[in-house]
Enzyme design. Structure first.
Site, PDB file in Angstrom:
ATOM      1  N   ASN A 181       2.223   9.855   8.991  1.00  0.00           N
ATOM      2  CA  ASN A 181       2.822   8.966   7.990  1.00  0.00           C
ATOM      3  C   ASN A 181       2.397   7.547   8.314  1.00  0.00           C
ATOM      4  O   ASN A 181       2.656   7.063   9.421  1.00  0.00           O
ATOM      5  CB  ASN A 181       4.353   9.003   8.058  1.00  0.00           C
ATOM      6  CG  ASN A 181       4.938  10.369   7.746  1.00  0.00           C
ATOM      7  OD1 ASN A 181       4.229  11.304   7.387  1.00  0.00           O
ATOM      8  ND2 ASN A 181       6.249  10.503   7.890  1.00  0.00           N
ATOM      9  N   HIS A 195      14.101  16.745   8.510  1.00  0.00           N
ATOM     10  CA  HIS A 195      13.896  15.351   8.104  1.00  0.00           C
ATOM     11  C   HIS A 195      15.232  14.623   8.309  1.00  0.00           C
ATOM     12  O   HIS A 195      15.863  14.157   7.372  1.00  0.00           O
ATOM     13  CB  HIS A 195      13.400  15.285   6.662  1.00  0.00           C
ATOM     14  CG  HIS A 195      12.699  13.994   6.306  1.00  0.00           C
ATOM     15  ND1 HIS A 195      11.412  13.947   5.800  1.00  0.00           N
ATOM     16  CD2 HIS A 195      13.104  12.707   6.376  1.00  0.00           C
ATOM     17  CE1 HIS A 195      11.070  12.691   5.576  1.00  0.00           C
ATOM     18  NE2 HIS A 195      12.073  11.920   5.913  1.00  0.00           N
ATOM     19  N   ARG A 200       5.673  17.944  -1.001  1.00  0.00           N
ATOM     20  CA  ARG A 200       6.277  18.030   0.318  1.00  0.00           C
ATOM     21  C   ARG A 200       7.763  17.702   0.190  1.00  0.00           C
ATOM     22  O   ARG A 200       8.118  16.605  -0.247  1.00  0.00           O
ATOM     23  CB  ARG A 200       5.590  17.034   1.264  1.00  0.00           C
ATOM     24  CG  ARG A 200       6.197  17.021   2.631  1.00  0.00           C
ATOM     25  CD  ARG A 200       5.589  16.015   3.603  1.00  0.00           C
ATOM     26  NE  ARG A 200       6.465  15.987   4.758  1.00  0.00           N
ATOM     27  CZ  ARG A 200       6.771  14.913   5.464  1.00  0.00           C
ATOM     28  NH1 ARG A 200       6.234  13.758   5.195  1.00  0.00           N
ATOM     29  NH2 ARG A 200       7.621  14.997   6.467  1.00  0.00           N
ATOM     30  N   GLU A 253       2.675  10.905   4.575  1.00  0.00           N
ATOM     31  CA  GLU A 253       3.446   9.913   3.801  1.00  0.00           C
ATOM     32  C   GLU A 253       2.709   8.583   3.795  1.00  0.00           C
ATOM     33  O   GLU A 253       2.082   8.201   4.782  1.00  0.00           O
ATOM     34  CB  GLU A 253       4.827   9.632   4.426  1.00  0.00           C
ATOM     35  CG  GLU A 253       5.875  10.661   4.154  1.00  0.00           C
ATOM     36  CD  GLU A 253       7.210  10.311   4.813  1.00  0.00           C
ATOM     37  OE1 GLU A 253       7.563   9.119   4.903  1.00  0.00           O
ATOM     38  OE2 GLU A 253       7.895  11.252   5.246  1.00  0.00           O
TER      39      GLU A 253
HETATM   40  C1  PNW Z   1       9.742   7.180   6.526  1.00  0.00           C
HETATM   41  N1  PNW Z   1       9.133   1.478   9.470  1.00  0.00           N
HETATM   42  O1  PNW Z   1      10.390   6.471   7.530  1.00  0.00           O
HETATM   43  C2  PNW Z   1      10.576   8.411   6.283  1.00  0.00           C
HETATM   44  O2  PNW Z   1       9.885   9.586   6.588  1.00  0.00           O
HETATM   45  C3  PNW Z   1      11.190   8.479   4.921  1.00  0.00           C
HETATM   46  O3  PNW Z   1      12.314   9.298   4.958  1.00  0.00           O
HETATM   47  C4  PNW Z   1      11.519   7.088   4.428  1.00  0.00           C
HETATM   48  O4  PNW Z   1      12.231   7.081   3.233  1.00  0.00           O
HETATM   49  C5  PNW Z   1      10.204   6.369   4.261  1.00  0.00           C
HETATM   50  O5  PNW Z   1       9.478   6.360   5.461  1.00  0.00           O
HETATM   51  C6  PNW Z   1      10.344   4.934   3.786  1.00  0.00           C
HETATM   52  O6  PNW Z   1      11.030   4.151   4.708  1.00  0.00           O
HETATM   53  C7  PNW Z   1      10.022   5.237   7.974  1.00  0.00           C
HETATM   54  O7  PNW Z   1       9.998   0.814   9.979  1.00  0.00           O
HETATM   55  C8  PNW Z   1      10.950   4.534   8.705  1.00  0.00           C
HETATM   56  O8  PNW Z   1       7.995   1.017   9.355  1.00  0.00           O
HETATM   57  C9  PNW Z   1      10.655   3.295   9.206  1.00  0.00           C
HETATM   58  C10 PNW Z   1       9.405   2.751   8.980  1.00  0.00           C
HETATM   59  C11 PNW Z   1       8.466   3.440   8.268  1.00  0.00           C
HETATM   60  C12 PNW Z   1       8.785   4.690   7.756  1.00  0.00           C
END
Ligand code: PNW
Length: 527
Positions: free
Chosen positions: A325, A139, A94, A396
């Protein structure tokens, strides 16, 4: 008597081995995103994105003043990325397409030949290795030009997104069969405008999140409907969005049960209900809550813009699977006087509530992510109960680590989450079609810069060659994929990780083990 006992024991053992197997058609993948890995921020005529602007104008916004200007240099090293995906034996990879790399101005007047070629190469190379491309259209790297016109708060964004989608389909739909329109809508709308520290760097938590929420749902639906009209019959692909939510549970039972329900409706309902529910539109409780609150605050209508009946129908059902995710969980409680959190992560001004870390959670390199594997199962139970029997795809899930960490921790993380996933499949009868590890390789972790490492491949960001090296978890994940089970042979979790090869032995070992158990069972029966 003894043999009956042995027989039962052997049968239980065989069943247990079987229980740790994922369904035969289960798919394993890994993910990345354009701004986080590509670099080449202005290469070959690429347009500026909101993340380019943020990192170049506000150095303090990002840990270590880092930028994604070069990142993992996947713009040049994409062949290596595909090699890694092949070494793991991934079913799919992905990745996301950078909107301003394809359309430098954001609009379809100027299609960049270099941008088009980059993704053509990547897609073809993946297919050559038998790896399915799963493409995210957005994204988080909005073309700056569109941000100047209001970005996601301007209703025209849904037309801009549709025309971008039209370009992508015309270029790649012959080879890309799984599309994800938008990654983590709640981050795009709520997290960004509440905190103001992610691009576009605007803090306006009152109106912007809700305008963005509605426009984003329409944008997603326009992209879906376009594919449905013009491409589905030809290519039979599938489209969804990748939602993300914290798993929210009550801090005190029963006091906070209702608050937790409302929290989940805010967290996931505003982005899932319009698409996946039988009624369509906003969740009823949210609509009521936002209207009451807005009137109390002196507005003469709800801050949450309504859907017309036509819009409701247009958005409803615009997903062929439920992309999700999963990272973290919180417990919700009423705020005390003076407490005020940032919605999505530590509290909710709308609910006058705070979010606490659940007992038993652990942490990696960031305190945003309280790790709670059981939350994955509970989330899936919730989604199934609320939205019914969809096909769920974990788009994710990943461990926020450090550069030279002891990687058994990441292996345990993956194993624990896969275990919960399998319980959801087998005991709760949730249809889950696949799991995506975030991330294939270390990358630019947004405001966390390069300090937080999610990759199962290490990237040396001090090396101009951006050398990639498999971590021990890469070896483990390859074994998981080979054996279709999270419970792999000991050898799979032993160092060194650098020399792991992909001979499909583990699946055979597992099968021979089941055969052996059966043979013993039969033998004992005759003794
Ligand atoms: C995802 N939280 O975002 C994104 O899809 C990715 O781009 C990122 O690198 C990845 O998780 C890791 O952070 C998130 O606060 C942003 O729990 C915030 C959170 C979780 C995932």
């Amino acid at each position: 008597m003894a043999w009956t006992y042995t027989l039962v024991l052997s049968a239980l053992l065989a069943a247990r081995c079987h229980a740790q197997q994922f369904p035969a058609n289960f798919q394993f993948g890994a993910a990345s995103a354009a701004y986080q890995v590509e670099g080449g921020w202005d290469a070959d005529g690429k347009g500026e994105s909101i993340w380019d602007r943020l990192v170049h104008t506000n150095k303090d916004a990002i840990a270590g003043g880092a930028t994604g200007d070069i990142a993992a240099d996947s713009y040049h090293l994409w062949r290596e990325d595909v090699q890694m995906a092949a070494q793991l034996g991934l079913d799919f990879y992905r990745f996301s397409i950078s909107w301003p790399r394809i359309l430098p101005s954001g609009l379809a007047n100027n299609i960049s030949a270099a941008g088009v070629a980059y993704y053509n190469n990547l897609i073809d190379e993946l297919l050559l290795h038998g790896i399915k491309p799963v493409v995210t259209m957005y994204h988080w790297d909005l073309p700056m030009k569109l941000q100047d016109l209001g970005g996601w708060t301007n209703p025209l964004i849904s037309d801009w997104f549709e025309s971008y989608a039209a370009v992508l389909y015309s270029l790649y739909a012959d080879r890309v069969k799984t599309w994800i329109t938008i990654n983590e809508p709640i981050v795009v709308c709520d997290f960004n405008y509440n905190g103001g520290n992610y691009a576009p760097g605007i803090k306006e938590p009152v109106i912007a999140p809700y305008l963005c929420n509605k426009h984003l749902m329409i944008a997603h639906a326009k992209a879906y409907r376009l594919y449905e009209r013009e491409y589905k019959h030809k290519y039979d692909g599938r489209i969804s969005l990748a939602n993300n939510a914290l798993w929210i549970e009550p801090f005190k039972v029963p006091r906070d049960i209702e608050l937790a329900e409302l929290g989940m409706e805010h967290m996931i309902g505003r982005y899932a209900h319009p698409v996946f529910s039988k009624e369509g539109g906003w969740p009823e409780k949210i609509e009521k809550h936002m209207l009451e609150l807005s009137l109390k605050q002196g507005y003469n209508s709800s801050r949450l813009p309504p859907f017309t009946e036509e819009e409701k129908k247009f958005v409803q059902g615009t997903a062929d699977f439920f992309g999700f995710n999963y990272y973290t969980a919180r417990q919700i409680r009423p705020a005390k006087a003076g407490e005020n959190g940032t919605w999505f992560i530590d509290g909710s001004p709308e609910l006058d509530a705070m979010l606490e870390v659940p007992p038993g959670a652990t942490f990696g390199a960031t305190d945003l992510i309280a790790i709670l594997p059981r939350g994955l199962r509970e989330m899936l139970q919730y989604l199934k109960k609320t939205y019914g029997d969809h096909e769920y795809l974990i788009t994710e899930n990943g461990y926020p680590g450090w550069k030279d960490m002891e990687d058994h921790v990441r292996i345990d993380f993956i194993r624990d989450h896969l275990e919960q996933l399998l319980i959801a499949i087998e005991e709760d009868n949730v249809t889950v079609s696949g799991y995506t590890y975030w991330s294939l390789l270390d990358n630019f972790e947004w405001v966390g810069g390069y300090g937080i490492r999610f990759g199962i491949y290490d990237v040396d960001f001090n090396d101009p060659k951006r050398t990639r090296t498999p971590r021990l978890s890469a070896k483990y994940y390859a074994c998981v994929i080979d054996s279709n089970s999270y419970n792999v042979s000991l050898e799979c979790t032993n160092s060194p990780s650098t020399a792991f090869s992909r001979t499909p032995t583990n699946g055979n070992v597992r099968n021979s083990f089941s055969v052996l158990v059966s043979v013993i069972m039969v033998a004992l029966f005759f003794v």
